[in-house]
Motif scaffolding. Structure first.
Motif, PDB file in Angstrom:
ATOM      1  N   PRO A  64       1.055  -1.300  -0.135  1.00 39.21           N
ATOM      2  CA  PRO A  64       0.013  -0.060   0.022  1.00 39.21           C
ATOM      3  C   PRO A  64       0.840   1.234   0.061  1.00 39.21           C
ATOM      4  O   PRO A  64       0.385   2.242  -0.463  1.00 39.21           O
ATOM      5  CB  PRO A  64      -0.770  -0.183   1.199  1.00 39.21           C
ATOM      6  N   ILE A  65       2.060   1.358   0.515  1.00 41.66           N
ATOM      7  CA  ILE A  65       3.047   2.283   0.688  1.00 41.66           C
ATOM      8  C   ILE A  65       3.368   2.739  -0.613  1.00 41.66           C
ATOM      9  O   ILE A  65       3.416   3.787  -1.154  1.00 41.66           O
ATOM     10  CB  ILE A  65       3.960   2.163   1.713  1.00 41.66           C
ATOM     11  N   SER A  67       2.171   1.706  -3.612  1.00 39.83           N
ATOM     12  CA  SER A  67       1.126   1.997  -4.520  1.00 39.83           C
ATOM     13  C   SER A  67       0.646   3.421  -4.439  1.00 39.83           C
ATOM     14  O   SER A  67       0.688   4.018  -5.420  1.00 39.83           O
ATOM     15  CB  SER A  67      -0.021   1.412  -4.014  1.00 39.83           C
ATOM     16  N   GLU A  68       0.888   4.187  -3.189  1.00 41.46           N
ATOM     17  CA  GLU A  68       0.547   5.398  -3.069  1.00 41.46           C
ATOM     18  C   GLU A  68       1.718   6.333  -3.661  1.00 41.46           C
ATOM     19  O   GLU A  68       1.419   7.464  -4.226  1.00 41.46           O
ATOM     20  CB  GLU A  68       0.202   5.799  -1.411  1.00 41.46           C
ATOM     21  N   PHE A  69       2.869   5.887  -3.701  1.00 43.35           N
ATOM     22  CA  PHE A  69       3.952   6.749  -4.252  1.00 43.35           C
ATOM     23  C   PHE A  69       3.828   6.777  -5.768  1.00 43.35           C
ATOM     24  O   PHE A  69       4.160   7.832  -6.198  1.00 43.35           O
ATOM     25  CB  PHE A  69       5.329   6.005  -3.618  1.00 43.35           C
ATOM     26  N   ASN A  71       1.388   5.385  -7.678  1.00 44.00           N
ATOM     27  CA  ASN A  71      -0.101   5.015  -8.286  1.00 44.00           C
ATOM     28  C   ASN A  71      -0.241   3.809  -9.103  1.00 44.00           C
ATOM     29  O   ASN A  71      -0.619   3.936 -10.206  1.00 44.00           O
ATOM     30  CB  ASN A  71      -0.408   6.457  -9.134  1.00 44.00           C
ATOM     31  N   GLU A  73      -1.575  -0.112  -9.047  1.00 40.83           N
ATOM     32  CA  GLU A  73      -2.490  -1.041  -8.644  1.00 40.83           C
ATOM     33  C   GLU A  73      -2.188  -2.393  -7.723  1.00 40.83           C
ATOM     34  O   GLU A  73      -1.148  -2.815  -8.420  1.00 40.83           O
ATOM     35  CB  GLU A  73      -3.554  -1.489  -9.784  1.00 40.83           C
ATOM     36  N   TYR A  86      -6.777  -2.189   0.690  1.00 46.97           N
ATOM     37  CA  TYR A  86      -5.756  -1.618  -0.466  1.00 46.97           C
ATOM     38  C   TYR A  86      -5.665  -1.919  -1.734  1.00 46.97           C
ATOM     39  O   TYR A  86      -4.971  -1.784  -2.705  1.00 46.97           O
ATOM     40  CB  TYR A  86      -4.466  -1.086  -0.211  1.00 46.97           C
TER      41      TYR A  86
END
Length: 456
Positions: A64-65, A67-69, A71, A73, A86
């Motif tokens: 999830p970390i 993924s956020e950086f 973008n 899936e 997530y």
């Protein structure tokens, strides 16, 4: 195209960066994600997908970390024990294409119910999968543990057997890329090497060679694995998504005079230096846990809620230790003490030591009311141990210490003396003052040809 392995020391965790063209997929990332960002930058790749092969129990997932950086899936297998907040759930046959590679999901429950493996196809050659990311389903020399569902032990062992047959059928010629190597708590029989093929494992891996389902089930349900208390925290965090790792930023060491006050305020003092340094001299009431043992035993001996002070040679060592703690969820680290025990002593500050004894000394001490405490795993202790020794697995020491009298005299031992030092330090920090370490332990005892118990 390339596949790059990222090895995380301590945890023996293996994650992978898979790239083709200018696209990339990361498989089973760890919490500190900078290395994946660096590889992407160096190779001018965009990370488009992140795949988790299963719910991790022994470390915090970085999916999830990351993924956020970037973008990207996150993909996760079906039948998880709860909603993975997530991630997108993918099932058998789901494909991800990057450049000339196609990654295809196969469902392989057993280790966990949501376990998947990922077949790797080279689209330029119609020759079947060239590789398979096996997660914790298949290792080099071993297969995944199946003890996370104790009320369904035979059922999940059977699921793993079926999953291994699927791997044999679909990927017999493939290179395997497991999620762990030797030293992981996820298996006992892993080889030191990190390369193999499915066919090689069929021929040489004892569990892959079992062709009768019931025989395989019976073998798995008689295995013994330890489950640290922090596993449940990892499971929870890996369902909801853990926060990014906050890099240890403390720029100056606390003063030695502060340490005892901090301990009385509830801080736990943990010395991460090698055992030789700790045995020579250490801060009173500090515990010993060398850096390469943090991920194996911190979750047993301490709580994620504990406030920790790291005692290290310098700030770099403290920072490296804090990273190891963070990988298993210990985030309450704001202070460190940079120690030079000679200078501590020169300033008149108190220090402690623990006596290290050899095999000849142990033999004599046992005649004088000293208790020999063996802290190895039960799978090490049962095949060979010293007559009269008491067994308490190091991970269980925190729970069982109340059964030991502080007035008794203890010699701790293990295979070599490292875990024995951790145990002796823990006892000393809890007020057990008559403690010695058997340096060399069972290895030294055997080298002297002293008698041992070897049950048939």
């Amino acid at each position: 195209m390339f596949i790059q392995t990222i090895k995380t020391s301590g945890l023996a965790h293996l994650s992978y960066f898979v790239a083709s063209g200018n696209k990339a997929v990361v498989i089973d990332p760890r919490r500190d994600i900078d290395i994946y960002l660096d590889i992407a930058k160096e190779n001018e790749c965009d990370i488009t997908h992140i795949i988790e092969t299963h719910r991790n129990e022994d470390l915090i997932s970085g999916a999830p970390i990351l993924s956020e950086f970037v973008n990207a899936e996150v993909l996760h297998g079906p039948n998880a024990d709860g909603e993975v907040l997530y991630a997108t759930t993918v099932k058998e046959g789901h494909q991800v294409r990057i450049g000339n590679l196609t990654l295809e999901v196969i469902e392989t429950p057993g280790h966990t119910k949501d376990s998947i493996c990922i077949l790797v196809f080279d689209n330029d050659f119609d020759q079947g999968p060239v590789g398979i990311f096996t997660g914790d389903t298949l290792f080099v020399g071993d297969v995944g543990r199946t003890d996370f569902y104790p009320e369904e032990s035979e059922h999940v062992a059977g699921l793993l057997y079926d999953s291994l047959q699927k791997i044999k059928a679909k990927a017999a010629a493939s290179i395997i890329y497991p999620a762990h190597g030797a030293g992981s708590v996820c298996g006992d029989g892993m080889a030191e090497r990190e390369f193999s093929t499915v066919q090689h494992e069929i021929m040489n891996n004892p569990l892959m060679g079992i062709n009768e389902r019931e025989e395989f089930i019976q073998q798995k349900i008689t295995e013994h694995h330890y489950q640290p208390p922090y596993f449940s925290d990892m499971e929870r965090l890996n369902m909801q998504g853990a926060p990014a790792y906050a890099t240890f930023q403390m720029t100056s060491s606390v003063q030695v005079e502060q340490l005892e006050n901090m301990r009385q305020q509830g801080y736990v003092l943990i010395d991460v230096r090698p055992i030789e340094s700790y045995l020579g001299a250490h801060i009173p009431n500090s515990c010993c846990l060398p850096i390469d043992m943090i991920t194996a035993y911190a979750g047993w001996l301490f709580s994620l809620n504990d406030k920790l002070v790291i005692i290290a040679d310098d700030q770099n060592m403290a920072r490296y230790a804090a990273l190891h703690f963070a990988r298993i969820g210990f985030d309450n680290i704001e202070h460190y003490f940079s120690t030079n025990m000679a200078m501590v002593a020169a300033k008149g500050s108190c220090f402690s030591t623990i006596d290290a004894v050899n095999a000849e000394q142990v033999k004599q001490l046992l005649k004088d009311d000293w208790h020999l405490l063996d802290v190895r795993k039960i799978t090490e202790y049962e095949p060979i141990h010293i007559e009269g020794s008491e067994h308490i697995f190091l991970g269980h020491l925190a729970d069982k210490i109340s059964a030991l009298s502080p007035d008794d005299k203890f010699i701790t031992m293990c295979a070599s003396g490292i875990r024995a030092t951790v145990a002796a330090a823990y006892l000393q920090a809890k007020g057990y003052n008559n403690v010695k370490v058997f340096l060399g332990s069972i290895g030294a005892w055997q080298s002297k040809n002293y008698p041992v118990i070897k049950p048939n």
